[in-house]
Write a protein that holds these residues in place. Structure first.
Motif, PDB file in Angstrom:
ATOM      1  N   LEU A   1     -32.916  16.535  -7.060  1.00  0.00           N
ATOM      2  CA  LEU A   1     -32.669  15.383  -7.931  1.00  0.00           C
ATOM      3  C   LEU A   1     -32.912  15.755  -9.391  1.00  0.00           C
ATOM      4  CD1 LEU A   1     -34.193  12.471  -5.841  1.00  0.00           C
ATOM      5  CD2 LEU A   1     -31.764  12.938  -6.263  1.00  0.00           C
ATOM      6  N   HIS A   2     -33.901  16.577  -9.632  1.00  0.00           N
ATOM      7  CA  HIS A   2     -34.173  17.031 -10.999  1.00  0.00           C
ATOM      8  C   HIS A   2     -33.001  17.871 -11.511  1.00  0.00           C
ATOM      9  CE1 HIS A   2     -36.551  18.090 -14.483  1.00  0.00           C
ATOM     10  NE2 HIS A   2     -36.195  19.351 -14.279  1.00  0.00           N
TER      11      HIS A   2
ATOM     12  N   GLY B   1     -30.303  16.836 -14.441  1.00  0.00           N
ATOM     13  CA  GLY B   1     -30.162  17.713 -15.596  1.00  0.00           C
ATOM     14  C   GLY B   1     -28.733  17.984 -16.001  1.00  0.00           C
ATOM     15  N   TYR B   2     -27.859  18.244 -15.049  1.00  0.00           N
ATOM     16  CA  TYR B   2     -26.497  18.590 -15.451  1.00  0.00           C
ATOM     17  C   TYR B   2     -25.486  17.473 -15.254  1.00  0.00           C
ATOM     18  CZ  TYR B   2     -25.390  19.860 -10.552  1.00  0.00           C
ATOM     19  OH  TYR B   2     -25.185  19.851  -9.199  1.00  0.00           O
ATOM     20  N   VAL B   3     -25.732  16.555 -14.340  1.00  0.00           N
ATOM     21  CA  VAL B   3     -24.793  15.443 -14.152  1.00  0.00           C
ATOM     22  C   VAL B   3     -24.716  14.578 -15.410  1.00  0.00           C
ATOM     23  CG1 VAL B   3     -24.469  13.273 -12.881  1.00  0.00           C
ATOM     24  CG2 VAL B   3     -24.871  15.389 -11.641  1.00  0.00           C
ATOM     25  N   THR B   4     -25.839  14.409 -16.069  1.00  0.00           N
ATOM     26  CA  THR B   4     -25.849  13.555 -17.260  1.00  0.00           C
ATOM     27  C   THR B   4     -25.025  14.143 -18.405  1.00  0.00           C
ATOM     28  OG1 THR B   4     -27.942  14.537 -17.982  1.00  0.00           O
ATOM     29  CG2 THR B   4     -28.074  12.509 -16.706  1.00  0.00           C
ATOM     30  N   PHE B   5     -24.747  15.442 -18.373  1.00  0.00           N
ATOM     31  CA  PHE B   5     -23.960  16.056 -19.440  1.00  0.00           C
ATOM     32  C   PHE B   5     -22.473  15.737 -19.354  1.00  0.00           C
ATOM     33  CE2 PHE B   5     -27.624  18.966 -19.778  1.00  0.00           C
ATOM     34  CZ  PHE B   5     -27.873  18.803 -21.126  1.00  0.00           C
ATOM     35  N   LEU B   6     -21.965  15.429 -18.175  1.00  0.00           N
ATOM     36  CA  LEU B   6     -20.529  15.195 -18.031  1.00  0.00           C
ATOM     37  C   LEU B   6     -20.188  13.851 -17.393  1.00  0.00           C
ATOM     38  CD1 LEU B   6     -19.238  18.735 -17.012  1.00  0.00           C
ATOM     39  CD2 LEU B   6     -18.905  17.555 -19.171  1.00  0.00           C
ATOM     40  N   CYS B   7     -21.145  12.949 -17.365  1.00  0.00           N
ATOM     41  CA  CYS B   7     -20.915  11.637 -16.765  1.00  0.00           C
ATOM     42  C   CYS B   7     -21.043  10.533 -17.793  1.00  0.00           C
ATOM     43  CB  CYS B   7     -21.930  11.371 -15.665  1.00  0.00           C
ATOM     44  SG  CYS B   7     -21.688  12.422 -14.263  1.00  0.00           S
ATOM     45  N   GLY B   8     -20.490   9.407 -17.425  1.00  0.00           N
ATOM     46  CA  GLY B   8     -20.658   8.219 -18.234  1.00  0.00           C
ATOM     47  C   GLY B   8     -22.083   7.705 -18.133  1.00  0.00           C
ATOM     48  N   PRO B   9     -22.422   6.740 -18.961  1.00  0.00           N
ATOM     49  CA  PRO B   9     -23.808   6.270 -19.038  1.00  0.00           C
ATOM     50  C   PRO B   9     -24.336   5.623 -17.764  1.00  0.00           C
ATOM     51  CG  PRO B   9     -22.356   4.916 -20.396  1.00  0.00           C
ATOM     52  CD  PRO B   9     -21.540   6.064 -19.899  1.00  0.00           C
ATOM     53  N   GLU B  10     -23.495   4.958 -17.010  1.00  0.00           N
ATOM     54  CA  GLU B  10     -23.980   4.258 -15.816  1.00  0.00           C
ATOM     55  C   GLU B  10     -24.513   5.231 -14.765  1.00  0.00           C
ATOM     56  OE1 GLU B  10     -22.158   1.440 -12.353  1.00  0.00           O
ATOM     57  OE2 GLU B  10     -21.491   1.033 -14.399  1.00  0.00           O
TER      58      GLU B  10
ATOM     59  N   SER C   1     -21.667  23.702  -8.668  1.00  0.00           N
ATOM     60  CA  SER C   1     -23.076  23.298  -8.640  1.00  0.00           C
ATOM     61  C   SER C   1     -23.247  21.961  -7.944  1.00  0.00           C
ATOM     62  CB  SER C   1     -23.635  23.216 -10.061  1.00  0.00           C
ATOM     63  OG  SER C   1     -23.638  24.478 -10.668  1.00  0.00           O
ATOM     64  N   LEU C   2     -22.377  21.015  -8.264  1.00  0.00           N
ATOM     65  CA  LEU C   2     -22.477  19.693  -7.661  1.00  0.00           C
ATOM     66  C   LEU C   2     -22.243  19.768  -6.154  1.00  0.00           C
ATOM     67  CD1 LEU C   2     -22.889  16.665  -7.987  1.00  0.00           C
ATOM     68  CD2 LEU C   2     -20.485  16.466  -8.669  1.00  0.00           C
TER      69      LEU C   2
ATOM     70  N   ILE D   1     -31.090   9.486 -13.668  1.00  0.00           N
ATOM     71  CA  ILE D   1     -32.386   9.580 -14.346  1.00  0.00           C
ATOM     72  C   ILE D   1     -33.416   8.727 -13.606  1.00  0.00           C
ATOM     73  CG2 ILE D   1     -33.623   8.931 -16.464  1.00  0.00           C
ATOM     74  CD1 ILE D   1     -31.001   9.792 -17.975  1.00  0.00           C
ATOM     75  N   GLN D   2     -33.031   7.519 -13.246  1.00  0.00           N
ATOM     76  CA  GLN D   2     -33.938   6.619 -12.526  1.00  0.00           C
ATOM     77  C   GLN D   2     -34.267   7.157 -11.133  1.00  0.00           C
ATOM     78  OE1 GLN D   2     -31.707   2.976 -12.739  1.00  0.00           O
ATOM     79  NE2 GLN D   2     -32.638   2.359 -14.682  1.00  0.00           N
ATOM     80  N   LEU D   3     -33.269   7.691 -10.461  1.00  0.00           N
ATOM     81  CA  LEU D   3     -33.483   8.221  -9.117  1.00  0.00           C
ATOM     82  C   LEU D   3     -34.434   9.420  -9.140  1.00  0.00           C
ATOM     83  CD1 LEU D   3     -32.639   7.735  -6.204  1.00  0.00           C
ATOM     84  CD2 LEU D   3     -30.665   9.194  -6.593  1.00  0.00           C
TER      85      LEU D   3
END
Length: 118
Positions: free
Chosen positions: A54-55, A59-68, A30-31, A74-76
């Protein structure tokens, strides 16, 4: 070991190593697809596909990434709704190397930690 990927989050979605491998491969596919589509949308200067991508990435990058990186995505995505395309393109181009590094980290994760799945 990883700068962007947080493999520990995968345990929330996968019960065993085979499921984790499937999740990682789906994430990788997906990435890779979305990064290629994002490059094409940027080259075509079309806002709507960029916003959708970007949406999706958010949606899915935040599930397997660190907070930064999660917060950055999310901001982008939020910026894409109100920022002129020229400025948005600059910000996306800053994020692309991070996302490419994430993609590489997922490949390493699959190869080193999950390759022994039978």
């Amino acid at each position: 070991m990883y700068s962007f990927l947080d493999p520990s989050k995968a345990s929330e979605f996968a019960m065993d190593k085979a499921q984790m491998l499937n999740l990682a491969q789906t994430f990788q596919d997906s990435l890779e697809k979305d990064l290629n589509s994002l490059h094409a949308a940027l080259a075509d200067h079309h806002v709507e596909p960029i916003q959708r991508l970007l949406h999706s990435l958010k949606g899915y990058v935040t599930f397997l990434c660190g907070p930064e990186l999660s917060q950055h995505m999310i901001q982008l995505e939020a910026m894409s709704r109100s920022t002129p395309l020229a400025e948005l393109t600059i910000e996306i181009n800053k994020a692309l190397p991070l996302l490419k590094n994430l993609l590489a980290e997922v490949g390493v994760w699959i190869a080193s930690d999950l390759s022994s799945v039978s």
